[in-house]
Design a protein around this motif. Sequence first.
Motif, PDB file in Angstrom:
ATOM      1  N   ASN A  62       0.806  -1.217   0.000  1.00 51.22           N
ATOM      2  CA  ASN A  62       0.000   0.000   0.000  1.00 51.22           C
ATOM      3  C   ASN A  62       0.838   1.265   0.000  1.00 51.22           C
ATOM      4  O   ASN A  62       0.293   2.357   0.015  1.00 51.22           O
ATOM      5  N   THR A  63       2.153   1.162  -0.016  1.00 48.80           N
ATOM      6  CA  THR A  63       3.009   2.338   0.011  1.00 48.80           C
ATOM      7  C   THR A  63       3.221   2.933  -1.375  1.00 48.80           C
ATOM      8  O   THR A  63       3.970   3.880  -1.512  1.00 48.80           O
ATOM      9  N   THR A  64       2.581   2.385  -2.385  1.00 48.11           N
ATOM     10  CA  THR A  64       2.732   2.880  -3.744  1.00 48.11           C
ATOM     11  C   THR A  64       2.109   4.264  -3.866  1.00 48.11           C
ATOM     12  O   THR A  64       0.928   4.444  -3.645  1.00 48.11           O
ATOM     13  N   ILE A 123      -3.984   2.707 -11.166  1.00 49.68           N
ATOM     14  CA  ILE A 123      -3.636   1.407 -10.584  1.00 49.68           C
ATOM     15  C   ILE A 123      -3.006   1.615  -9.198  1.00 49.68           C
ATOM     16  O   ILE A 123      -3.296   0.879  -8.254  1.00 49.68           O
ATOM     17  N   ALA A 124      -2.158   2.629  -9.047  1.00 50.75           N
ATOM     18  CA  ALA A 124      -1.544   2.911  -7.743  1.00 50.75           C
ATOM     19  C   ALA A 124      -2.615   3.294  -6.720  1.00 50.75           C
ATOM     20  O   ALA A 124      -2.528   2.894  -5.551  1.00 50.75           O
ATOM     21  N   LYS A 125      -3.617   4.054  -7.144  1.00 50.33           N
ATOM     22  CA  LYS A 125      -4.708   4.414  -6.229  1.00 50.33           C
ATOM     23  C   LYS A 125      -5.482   3.173  -5.804  1.00 50.33           C
ATOM     24  O   LYS A 125      -5.874   3.047  -4.640  1.00 50.33           O
ATOM     25  N   GLN A 131      -7.215  -2.834  -3.025  1.00 49.67           N
ATOM     26  CA  GLN A 131      -7.838  -3.690  -4.026  1.00 49.67           C
ATOM     27  C   GLN A 131      -6.783  -4.565  -4.677  1.00 49.67           C
ATOM     28  O   GLN A 131      -5.628  -4.160  -4.833  1.00 49.67           O
ATOM     29  N   LEU A 132      -7.182  -5.758  -5.061  1.00 49.47           N
ATOM     30  CA  LEU A 132      -6.285  -6.649  -5.767  1.00 49.47           C
ATOM     31  C   LEU A 132      -6.158  -6.201  -7.214  1.00 49.47           C
ATOM     32  O   LEU A 132      -7.142  -5.837  -7.855  1.00 49.47           O
ATOM     33  N   ILE A 133      -4.946  -6.268  -7.727  1.00 47.55           N
ATOM     34  CA  ILE A 133      -4.667  -5.816  -9.081  1.00 47.55           C
ATOM     35  C   ILE A 133      -4.139  -7.003  -9.876  1.00 47.55           C
ATOM     36  O   ILE A 133      -3.176  -7.653  -9.471  1.00 47.55           O
TER      37      ILE A 133
END
Length: 139
Positions: A62-64, A123-125, A131-133
């Motif tokens: 989650n640090t993205t 995608i980062a958000k 959420q799974l990506i």
Amino acid sequence: MHCTNCREQISELAEICPKCGVRPYVTKNFCPSCGTDINTNQAMCVKCGIQLKELQQNLSSNTTNPILMGLLSFLLVGLGQMIMGQVTKGIVILVGSIVLAFFTFGLSTFITTPISIIDAVLIAKKKQRGQLIGEWEFF
């Protein structure tokens, strides 16, 4: 998909469970796939076989930072995607952008670069929300 907090069946796109108000994958009381009771230390759901440890690893990233990922995709098309774990997708975007730029004398970069930036930020958000990506998921 089932809420991992209250077991309510929810949409795959739901950011918050409408019954309990908890974000999916924040708590791990129930399997997100089948709704079976699970232990927080389980690596796999014994009923449906979904890998639960993979979910936890995805949540730990989650640090993205969306702004940083957008900036990296601006500097090198597809780099933001590669850093977020979508390596194959990022390489395909990079190679596709280079090939298109060659055939259009660089004009295609006005299309491919903004698309790559927008995709990396969105995608980062999603990753920040837990959420799974998927490997090939866009926007």
